[in-house]
Motif scaffolding. Structure first.
Motif, PDB file in Angstrom:
ATOM      1  N   TRP A 225      18.022  -0.252   4.551  1.00 29.03           N
ATOM      2  CA  TRP A 225      18.666   0.491   5.633  1.00 29.03           C
ATOM      3  C   TRP A 225      20.158   0.184   5.697  1.00 29.03           C
ATOM      4  CZ3 TRP A 225      16.578   4.572   7.669  1.00 29.03           C
ATOM      5  CH2 TRP A 225      15.192   4.708   7.676  1.00 29.03           C
ATOM      6  N   GLU A 226      20.538  -1.065   5.437  1.00 27.12           N
ATOM      7  CA  GLU A 226      21.956  -1.429   5.422  1.00 27.12           C
ATOM      8  C   GLU A 226      22.691  -0.713   4.293  1.00 27.12           C
ATOM      9  OE1 GLU A 226      21.676  -5.678   5.222  1.00 27.12           O
ATOM     10  OE2 GLU A 226      21.226  -5.873   7.377  1.00 27.12           O
ATOM     11  N   ARG A 227      22.076  -0.624   3.137  1.00 28.40           N
ATOM     12  CA  ARG A 227      22.673   0.107   2.013  1.00 28.40           C
ATOM     13  C   ARG A 227      22.798   1.591   2.340  1.00 28.40           C
ATOM     14  NH1 ARG A 227      22.930  -2.155  -3.062  1.00 28.40           N
ATOM     15  NH2 ARG A 227      22.350  -4.328  -3.118  1.00 28.40           N
ATOM     16  N   LEU A 228      21.779   2.167   2.941  1.00 24.05           N
ATOM     17  CA  LEU A 228      21.813   3.572   3.309  1.00 24.05           C
ATOM     18  C   LEU A 228      22.969   3.837   4.270  1.00 24.05           C
ATOM     19  CD1 LEU A 228      20.013   5.981   2.491  1.00 24.05           C
ATOM     20  CD2 LEU A 228      18.885   5.723   4.701  1.00 24.05           C
TER      21      LEU A 228
ATOM     22  N   MET B  65      18.335   9.501   5.319  1.00 19.61           N
ATOM     23  CA  MET B  65      18.490  10.292   4.100  1.00 19.61           C
ATOM     24  C   MET B  65      17.776  11.610   4.328  1.00 19.61           C
ATOM     25  SD  MET B  65      19.415  10.795   0.919  1.00 19.61           S
ATOM     26  CE  MET B  65      20.144   9.209   0.614  1.00 19.61           C
ATOM     27  N   ASP B  66      18.540  12.704   4.314  1.00 11.69           N
ATOM     28  CA  ASP B  66      17.980  14.048   4.382  1.00 11.69           C
ATOM     29  C   ASP B  66      18.010  14.626   2.975  1.00 11.69           C
ATOM     30  OD1 ASP B  66      17.676  13.894   7.148  1.00 11.69           O
ATOM     31  OD2 ASP B  66      19.586  14.856   7.553  1.00 11.69           O
ATOM     32  N   TRP B  67      17.269  15.705   2.775  1.00 10.59           N
ATOM     33  CA  TRP B  67      17.193  16.356   1.464  1.00 10.59           C
ATOM     34  C   TRP B  67      17.532  17.821   1.611  1.00 10.59           C
ATOM     35  CZ3 TRP B  67      16.632  13.324  -2.720  1.00 10.59           C
ATOM     36  CH2 TRP B  67      16.223  12.014  -2.475  1.00 10.59           C
ATOM     37  N   GLU B  68      18.176  18.366   0.581  1.00 11.20           N
ATOM     38  CA  GLU B  68      18.574  19.767   0.581  1.00 11.20           C
ATOM     39  C   GLU B  68      18.472  20.312  -0.838  1.00 11.20           C
ATOM     40  OE1 GLU B  68      23.328  18.684   0.425  1.00 11.20           O
ATOM     41  OE2 GLU B  68      22.343  18.989   2.347  1.00 11.20           O
ATOM     42  N   PRO B  69      18.475  21.629  -1.012  1.00 11.93           N
ATOM     43  CA  PRO B  69      18.407  22.191  -2.375  1.00 11.93           C
ATOM     44  C   PRO B  69      19.574  21.678  -3.211  1.00 11.93           C
ATOM     45  CG  PRO B  69      18.110  23.913  -0.732  1.00 11.93           C
ATOM     46  CD  PRO B  69      18.525  22.676   0.015  1.00 11.93           C
ATOM     47  N   ALA B  70      19.291  21.372  -4.470  1.00 11.67           N
ATOM     48  CA  ALA B  70      20.320  20.842  -5.355  1.00 11.67           C
ATOM     49  C   ALA B  70      21.153  21.947  -5.995  1.00 11.67           C
ATOM     50  CB  ALA B  70      19.697  19.957  -6.438  1.00 11.67           C
ATOM     51  N   GLY B  71      20.775  23.191  -5.766  1.00 11.17           N
ATOM     52  CA  GLY B  71      21.579  24.304  -6.257  1.00 11.17           C
ATOM     53  C   GLY B  71      21.484  24.462  -7.689  1.00 11.17           C
TER      54      GLY B  71
ATOM     55  N   ASN C  95      13.904  14.357   5.828  1.00  8.51           N
ATOM     56  CA  ASN C  95      13.968  15.668   6.467  1.00  8.51           C
ATOM     57  C   ASN C  95      14.622  16.670   5.528  1.00  8.51           C
ATOM     58  OD1 ASN C  95      12.917  14.690   8.971  1.00  8.51           O
ATOM     59  ND2 ASN C  95      14.865  13.642   9.198  1.00  8.51           N
ATOM     60  N   TRP C  96      14.139  17.885   5.553  1.00  8.11           N
ATOM     61  CA  TRP C  96      14.652  18.967   4.707  1.00  8.11           C
ATOM     62  C   TRP C  96      15.739  19.708   5.456  1.00  8.11           C
ATOM     63  CZ3 TRP C  96      14.774  20.338  -0.126  1.00  8.11           C
ATOM     64  CH2 TRP C  96      15.011  21.651  -0.495  1.00  8.11           C
ATOM     65  N   ARG C  97      16.887  19.863   4.823  1.00 10.61           N
ATOM     66  CA  ARG C  97      18.020  20.571   5.420  1.00 10.61           C
ATOM     67  C   ARG C  97      18.355  21.829   4.631  1.00 10.61           C
ATOM     68  NH1 ARG C  97      19.028  18.886  10.490  1.00 10.61           N
ATOM     69  NH2 ARG C  97      18.989  16.641  10.585  1.00 10.61           N
ATOM     70  N   GLY C  98      17.342  22.496   4.123  1.00  8.79           N
ATOM     71  CA  GLY C  98      17.573  23.650   3.278  1.00  8.79           C
ATOM     72  C   GLY C  98      17.686  24.975   4.002  1.00  8.79           C
TER      73      GLY C  98
ATOM     74  N   SER D  53      21.241  13.708   1.122  1.00 13.28           N
ATOM     75  CA  SER D  53      22.498  13.664   1.865  1.00 13.28           C
ATOM     76  C   SER D  53      22.314  12.684   3.014  1.00 13.28           C
ATOM     77  CB  SER D  53      22.888  15.052   2.376  1.00 13.28           C
ATOM     78  OG  SER D  53      21.920  15.542   3.271  1.00 13.28           O
ATOM     79  N   TYR D  54      23.381  12.005   3.360  1.00 13.97           N
ATOM     80  CA  TYR D  54      23.330  10.977   4.389  1.00 13.97           C
ATOM     81  C   TYR D  54      23.666  11.593   5.744  1.00 13.97           C
ATOM     82  CZ  TYR D  54      23.589   8.120   0.223  1.00 13.97           C
ATOM     83  OH  TYR D  54      23.341   7.566  -1.013  1.00 13.97           O
ATOM     84  N   ARG D  55      22.876  11.217   6.753  1.00 13.10           N
ATOM     85  CA  ARG D  55      23.136  11.712   8.109  1.00 13.10           C
ATOM     86  C   ARG D  55      23.198  10.518   9.048  1.00 13.10           C
ATOM     87  NH1 ARG D  55      19.443  13.331  12.173  1.00 13.10           N
ATOM     88  NH2 ARG D  55      17.819  13.415  10.599  1.00 13.10           N
TER      89      ARG D  55
END
Length: 131
Positions: free
Chosen positions: A16-19, A125-131, A98-101, A114-116
């Motif tokens: 968690w500290e690294r995140l 740590m959230d996740w989104e499409p890598a495009g 969590n998905w942020r797509g 992606s960091y939120r």
């Protein structure tokens, strides 16, 4: 229902500290070289207690997901999508977030973390499409 906040423990506190520093890492066993996530005291392959952190890119493929209708995470309006992402750099590791797509993910869709920053004490740590 109160929102859920992850509580770092002995094994996960350093993760968690690294995140919070925007660094994504998994543990690597110094005995057998097995990478693992989530953080834990013993290697599941050889039971060694010797390990170190290995920084990896937060990239992978969506393996599964759910649409959550409970307010477990602070700052997220329900419903929201939670994904399990299989890391490209460490195929044996599944990471949730969590998905942020803006839509539901597709099976095996490429995803990037992606960091939120939720507040001064919590980064997710959230996740989104890598495009």
């Amino acid at each position: 229902m109160a929102a859920y906040r992850p509580e770092p423990d002995r094994d996960s506190r350093a993760w968690w500290e690294r995140l919070a520093r925007r660094e994504f890492a998994v543990q690597r066993c110094e005995g057998c070289g097995t990478d693992r996530f989530p953080a834990r005291a013993f290697c599941p392959a050889c039971r060694s207690e010797a390990w170190r952190w290995r920084v990896v890119e937060p990239e992978g493929h969506v393996e599964s997901w759910i649409v959550n209708h409970q307010p477990f995470v602070p700052g997220l309006a329900v419903p929201y999508v939670v994904v399990m992402v299989r890391l490209t750099a460490v195929p044996g590791c599944l990471v949730h977030g969590n998905w942020r797509g803006g839509r539901e993910p597709r099976a095996w869709e490429r995803a990037r973390g992606s960091y939120r920053k939720v507040d001064e004490e919590l980064t997710l740590m959230d996740w989104e499409p890598a495009g």
